[in-house]
Write a protein that holds these residues in place. Sequence first.
Motif, short mmCIF file in Angstrom:
data_model
loop_
_atom_site.label_atom_id
_atom_site.label_comp_id
_atom_site.label_asym_id
_atom_site.label_seq_id
_atom_site.Cartn_x
_atom_site.Cartn_y
_atom_site.Cartn_z
N GLU A 234 0.81 -1.22 0.00
CA GLU A 234 0.00 0.00 0.00
C GLU A 234 0.84 1.26 0.00
OE1 GLU A 234 -2.69 -0.17 3.25
OE2 GLU A 234 -3.83 -1.87 2.44
N ASP A 235 2.06 1.20 0.52
CA ASP A 235 2.93 2.37 0.57
C ASP A 235 3.79 2.52 -0.68
OD1 ASP A 235 2.02 2.96 3.13
OD2 ASP A 235 3.52 1.68 4.08
N CYS A 236 3.57 1.68 -1.66
CA CYS A 236 4.43 1.66 -2.84
C CYS A 236 4.44 2.99 -3.58
CB CYS A 236 4.00 0.54 -3.78
SG CYS A 236 4.76 0.61 -5.42
N THR A 237 3.26 3.57 -3.78
CA THR A 237 3.18 4.78 -4.60
C THR A 237 3.83 5.98 -3.91
OG1 THR A 237 0.97 5.25 -3.71
CG2 THR A 237 1.10 4.06 -5.82
N THR A 238 3.85 6.00 -2.59
CA THR A 238 4.44 7.12 -1.86
C THR A 238 5.90 6.87 -1.47
OG1 THR A 238 3.51 6.24 0.20
CG2 THR A 238 2.23 7.91 -0.98
N ASN A 239 6.25 5.60 -1.23
CA ASN A 239 7.62 5.25 -0.85
C ASN A 239 8.12 4.08 -1.70
OD1 ASN A 239 8.00 7.07 1.52
ND2 ASN A 239 6.25 5.89 2.31
N PRO A 240 8.34 4.32 -2.99
CA PRO A 240 8.78 3.22 -3.86
C PRO A 240 10.19 2.75 -3.54
CG PRO A 240 8.90 5.30 -5.02
CD PRO A 240 8.25 5.60 -3.71
N SER A 241 10.42 1.45 -3.71
CA SER A 241 11.75 0.87 -3.52
C SER A 241 11.91 -0.28 -4.50
CB SER A 241 11.93 0.38 -2.09
OG SER A 241 11.03 -0.69 -1.82
N ASP A 242 13.10 -0.85 -4.55
CA ASP A 242 13.34 -1.98 -5.45
C ASP A 242 12.55 -3.21 -5.05
OD1 ASP A 242 15.11 -0.50 -6.97
OD2 ASP A 242 16.85 -1.08 -5.76
N SER A 243 12.13 -3.27 -3.78
CA SER A 243 11.41 -4.45 -3.29
C SER A 243 9.91 -4.38 -3.52
CB SER A 243 11.68 -4.65 -1.79
OG SER A 243 11.21 -3.52 -1.06
N ASN A 244 9.37 -3.19 -3.73
CA ASN A 244 7.91 -3.09 -3.89
C ASN A 244 7.47 -2.50 -5.23
OD1 ASN A 244 8.32 -0.33 -3.68
ND2 ASN A 244 7.47 -0.15 -1.62
N SER A 245 8.44 -2.14 -6.10
CA SER A 245 8.06 -1.51 -7.37
C SER A 245 9.14 -1.73 -8.42
CB SER A 245 7.85 -0.01 -7.16
OG SER A 245 9.10 0.63 -6.94
N PHE A 246 8.81 -1.24 -9.61
CA PHE A 246 9.76 -1.27 -10.74
C PHE A 246 10.13 0.16 -11.12
CE2 PHE A 246 6.82 -4.88 -11.15
CZ PHE A 246 7.72 -5.94 -11.09
N TYR A 247 10.19 1.06 -10.15
CA TYR A 247 10.29 2.48 -10.44
C TYR A 247 11.58 2.89 -11.15
CZ TYR A 247 13.38 3.43 -6.38
OH TYR A 247 14.43 3.48 -5.48
N LYS A 248 12.61 2.08 -11.09
CA LYS A 248 13.87 2.39 -11.78
C LYS A 248 14.03 1.61 -13.09
CE LYS A 248 16.55 3.47 -7.60
NZ LYS A 248 17.73 3.09 -6.79
N LYS A 249 13.02 0.82 -13.43
CA LYS A 249 13.11 -0.05 -14.59
C LYS A 249 12.27 0.52 -15.73
CE LYS A 249 12.68 -4.99 -15.70
NZ LYS A 249 12.24 -6.30 -15.16
N GLY A 250 12.93 1.06 -16.76
CA GLY A 250 12.22 1.69 -17.87
C GLY A 250 11.54 0.69 -18.79
#
Length: 267
Positions: free
Chosen positions: A203-219
């Motif tokens: 649930e905290d992914c959108t506000t506190n993204p990390s490598d463990s909960n998201s793909f935010y650094k992966k284009g």
Amino acid sequence: MVFDCGVWCAKYLLCIFNFIFFVLGTIIFGIGLWLAVDKHSLIALLKLVESERIEQFTQPQAIEQLAYVLLVIGAVMFFMSFLGYLGAMRESRCLLSTYGTFLILLLIAEIVAGGLGAFFKDKVRSESKNFLQTTINSYSLGENVDATSLMWNQLMGNFGCCGINDYRDFEASPAWVSGKGNRTIPDACCILKDVAKLVPRDEDCTTNPSDSNSFYKKGCYEVFTEWLIRQRELIIVAIAVGIVHLVLIILAFALCKAFAKYNDMRL
């Protein structure tokens, strides 16, 4: 006019091919026209189906954009197939020559585009990223979501990626910046527990993204490019389309020559 077996087969083979494309083009154009004129009836129809994946595509703006795409595709298919079918049935060298010329121009455009893409690979890569960035610039959420935003959500949710290069690409979208609140990334960039509904596992992914909960650094650019390279079926389809394209060109000009020959024999 009496023809030999080869000319007769070529004539009706061309007719069959173009009749199929004519029907498909008419259907696609009709659907596009319906969506453009009465999109609200489609929205009401789709909402009868209990599916979150379908409900994502019931936004009026997304349906309107889809309608214009279908209208263009249907009109091109309708026009081209009409020329080929009518030219073969009426044994018109003028229509068949026009049809064959259009097909040749289309084939040349495809070959040139492919050749330029291979030769100027780095330039194409840069320009394609710039184009994708223009689509992200209109990325939006909520009721303002359009077809482009839906496309990005589906791409990111299904391929496990975020933006073109990473999550910072979305900062160029005024709609995203003004409507994101305390979010850092869209829901689709998270590791999802429900891809259809785009529900993040954390649930905290959108506000506190990390490598463990998201793909935010992966284009998505690299991910999608690698996926395309692995799809042998797409290569087979492209080859099949190219072969059909060549066959239609050969049939069109072969019939032109045959009709001219038989006309001369009658004189």
